[in-house]
Design an enzyme around this catalytic site. Structure first.
Site, PDB file in Angstrom:
ATOM      1  N   ARG A  49       0.902  -1.200   0.119  1.00 35.19           N
ATOM      2  CA  ARG A  49      -0.022   0.235  -0.023  1.00 35.19           C
ATOM      3  C   ARG A  49       0.875   1.236  -0.097  1.00 35.19           C
ATOM      4  O   ARG A  49       1.866   1.236   1.124  1.00 35.19           O
ATOM      5  CB  ARG A  49      -0.957  -0.171   1.353  1.00 35.19           C
ATOM      6  CG  ARG A  49      -1.722   1.227   1.562  1.00 35.19           C
ATOM      7  CD  ARG A  49      -2.764   1.494   0.434  1.00 35.19           C
ATOM      8  NE  ARG A  49      -3.593   2.496   0.741  1.00 35.19           N
ATOM      9  CZ  ARG A  49      -3.444   3.698   0.649  1.00 35.19           C
ATOM     10  NH1 ARG A  49      -2.274   4.338   0.327  1.00 35.19           N
ATOM     11  NH2 ARG A  49      -4.310   4.701   1.185  1.00 35.19           N
ATOM     12  N   GLU A  57     -10.887   5.188  -5.381  1.00 36.40           N
ATOM     13  CA  GLU A  57     -11.564   3.797  -5.723  1.00 36.40           C
ATOM     14  C   GLU A  57     -11.674   3.410  -7.074  1.00 36.40           C
ATOM     15  O   GLU A  57     -11.898   4.395  -7.936  1.00 36.40           O
ATOM     16  CB  GLU A  57     -12.434   3.569  -4.778  1.00 36.40           C
ATOM     17  CG  GLU A  57     -12.454   3.827  -3.291  1.00 36.40           C
ATOM     18  CD  GLU A  57     -11.370   2.815  -2.473  1.00 36.40           C
ATOM     19  OE1 GLU A  57     -11.381   1.531  -3.092  1.00 36.40           O
ATOM     20  OE2 GLU A  57     -10.816   3.296  -1.619  1.00 36.40           O
ATOM     21  N   ARG A  91      -1.397  -5.211   4.954  1.00 40.64           N
ATOM     22  CA  ARG A  91      -0.680  -4.932   3.771  1.00 40.64           C
ATOM     23  C   ARG A  91       0.513  -4.015   4.297  1.00 40.64           C
ATOM     24  O   ARG A  91       0.357  -3.314   5.180  1.00 40.64           O
ATOM     25  CB  ARG A  91      -1.389  -4.030   2.774  1.00 40.64           C
ATOM     26  CG  ARG A  91      -2.387  -4.539   2.045  1.00 40.64           C
ATOM     27  CD  ARG A  91      -3.406  -3.863   1.111  1.00 40.64           C
ATOM     28  NE  ARG A  91      -3.796  -2.732   1.926  1.00 40.64           N
ATOM     29  CZ  ARG A  91      -4.735  -1.702   1.329  1.00 40.64           C
ATOM     30  NH1 ARG A  91      -5.083  -1.809   0.008  1.00 40.64           N
ATOM     31  NH2 ARG A  91      -5.149  -0.852   1.983  1.00 40.64           N
TER      32      ARG A  91
END
Length: 161
Positions: A49, A57, A91
């Site tokens: 990330r 998004e 992540r």
């Protein structure tokens, strides 16, 4: 006492350097504008990330453009990165570099994401965002760009309605 303090400072500095060990890998997937999959030299994949940036998004306006920007920059290319944190999804949050460029800065400079001020105090990134806004680059060309977390909340509220 002075020797103890110096030793403690040395240990702290070693720990911080180890926490920021530069790693190398090849980008084998781009999930969205701020999330990539990297293959290391031991054939292990890691989801990264990107630190300090929040991109739209996938289904949000400019989401596909942000993903394409990241893909054009680093897909199937060798990157250098260091992990700064883990996010709530497990992540690795990382600062990613390619061709002597900081990917997050390039994304923000080109209007493909917001400077993630909740997790970053970088003046340079804040200035890059302001400049992209003023020049109406990327998502800033939209009259009312919606921050990704606000967009997700609105989508959830719409589904529950």
């Amino acid at each position: 006492m002075k020797k103890i303090i110096i030793t403690a400072l040395l240990i702290l500095s070693i720990c911080s350097v180890q926490a920021q060990t530069m790693l190398t890998g090849t980008v084998v997937g781009v999930k969205d504008g701020d999330t990539v999959e990297v293959l290391d030299d031991q054939n292990k994949t890691t989801i990264l990330r990107l630190a300090e940036v929040d991109c739209p998004e996938k289904k949000q306006p400019y989401g596909k453009a942000a993903k394409q920007f990241t893909s054009n920059a680093i897909y199937r290319k060798t990157i250098h990165y260091f992990v700064t944190d883990k996010d709530r999804y497990g992540r690795s949050v990382a600062k990613v570099f390619y061709k002597n460029k900081y990917l997050t800065a390039e994304i923000i400079k080109n209007g493909m994401g917001w400077h993630y001020k909740k997790y970053s105090r970088s003046r340079e990134l804040a200035q890059l965002e302001q400049k992209a806004r003023a020049q109406k680059k990327g998502l800033w060309a939209d009259a009312n760009p919606i921050y990704p977390s606000d967009w997700r909340k609105a989508r959830r509220a719409k589904k529950n309605y």
